[in-house]
Write a protein that holds these residues in place. Structure first.
Motif, PDB file in Angstrom:
ATOM      1  N   ARG A  97      27.956  49.531  36.980  1.00  0.00           N
ATOM      2  CA  ARG A  97      28.179  48.781  37.957  1.00  0.00           C
ATOM      3  C   ARG A  97      28.285  47.261  37.879  1.00  0.00           C
ATOM      4  N   ASN A 106      31.806  38.165  33.717  1.00  0.00           N
ATOM      5  CA  ASN A 106      31.351  39.286  32.609  1.00  0.00           C
ATOM      6  C   ASN A 106      31.867  38.469  31.440  1.00  0.00           C
ATOM      7  N   GLU A 116      37.212  51.323  28.357  1.00  0.00           N
ATOM      8  CA  GLU A 116      36.846  51.241  29.689  1.00  0.00           C
ATOM      9  C   GLU A 116      37.943  51.157  30.681  1.00  0.00           C
ATOM     10  N   LEU A 118      38.201  49.949  34.832  1.00  0.00           N
ATOM     11  CA  LEU A 118      37.496  49.235  35.789  1.00  0.00           C
ATOM     12  C   LEU A 118      38.045  49.360  37.150  1.00  0.00           C
ATOM     13  N   THR A 119      37.288  49.718  38.203  1.00  0.00           N
ATOM     14  CA  THR A 119      37.713  49.752  39.395  1.00  0.00           C
ATOM     15  C   THR A 119      37.154  48.534  40.197  1.00  0.00           C
ATOM     16  N   GLN A 159      35.693  39.492  32.663  1.00  0.00           N
ATOM     17  CA  GLN A 159      36.014  39.502  33.987  1.00  0.00           C
ATOM     18  C   GLN A 159      35.507  38.223  34.583  1.00  0.00           C
ATOM     19  N   ALA A 169      32.351  45.574  40.922  1.00  0.00           N
ATOM     20  CA  ALA A 169      33.450  46.682  40.272  1.00  0.00           C
ATOM     21  C   ALA A 169      32.693  47.765  39.852  1.00  0.00           C
ATOM     22  N   ALA A 171      32.724  50.568  36.323  1.00  0.00           N
ATOM     23  CA  ALA A 171      33.531  50.924  35.216  1.00  0.00           C
ATOM     24  C   ALA A 171      33.044  52.181  34.596  1.00  0.00           C
TER      25      ALA A 171
END
Length: 217
Positions: A97, A106, A116, A118-119, A159, A169, A171
């Motif tokens: 998270r 990040n 990775e 990512l959502t 990010q 997000a 991941a």
């Protein structure tokens, strides 16, 4: 004899393809719960007796809790890998998270052992990655809630929250232990430090600038 040679060549070719494509070994049993008490050195973690496995070996709680973003980057990564869930051992997956304060980042980093995906759950993120030499092509996109983005294994990516509210997000990563190399930390915060004569030429800056940046770490 000819048929035997052909068969041998086919087997070698197949083995070569398998070795080239495999990142982590495929499970050969139902599970291999990591035995953290073992001192054996292996590429991964030693399995404990499967008869001793219990539900908590496959469980992690607390991912709903926001991470503390009161730091210089304005972000917090909460990892869920084999260190948190011993039952992930040999399965080749993990997750995290990521919480972002407004305008938090990040910072540029790599995962040496994982791709990775990512959502975005909340907020608006500017994300990007850079392709390998010699092109170093910067691929970037703005993501909204519900959007998904992939960072290829080993490539530098980042990010940034570009909204006025917090962002969150999730991941997913294709390794039980993907690793992370934060570029700034690795280059300017190594122990012992990389010599200024190396960094001044690499970044085309003077020694005072290098000394100043290294002092931040």
């Amino acid at each position: 004899m000819a048929n035997h040679n052909i068969l041998l060549l086919c087997l070698l070719a197949f083995s070569g393809c398998y070795l080239a494509l495999a990142f982590e070994p495929s499970p050969l049993q139902d599970f291999c719960v990591a035995d953290k008490s073992s001192s054996a050195l292996v590429n991964g973690m030693v399995c404990k007796d499967p008869k001793l496995a219990q539900a908590d070996d496959f469980f992690f709680a607390g991912l709903h809790v926001p991470g503390n973003t009161s730091n210089n980057q304005g972000s917090k990564v909460t990892l869920v890998n084999v260190a948190q869930i011993p039952g992930l051992n040999t399965f080749g997956i993990s997750m995290a998270r990521v919480d972002y304060a407004p305008w938090g980042i990040n910072p540029p980093h790599t995962h040496p052992r994982a791709t990775e995906i990512l959502t975005v759950l909340e907020g608006t993120l500017l994300v990007g990655f850079v392709t390998s030499n010699p092109d170093n092509h910067h691929i970037t996109k703005v993501l909204q809630k519900g959007d998904v983005f992939v960072f290829p294994v080993g490539l530098v990516h980042y990010q940034r929250n570009i909204g006025y509210g917090n962002a969150v997000a999730i991941a997913a990563l294709s390794s039980q232990n993907p690793g992370v190399i934060t570029i700034a930390n690795a280059v300017f915060g190594s122990n012992p430090t990389i010599g200024a004569e190396v960094l001044t030429k690499a970044f085309q800056v003077d020694k005072n600038t290098v000394d100043h940046i290294q002092a931040q770490f």
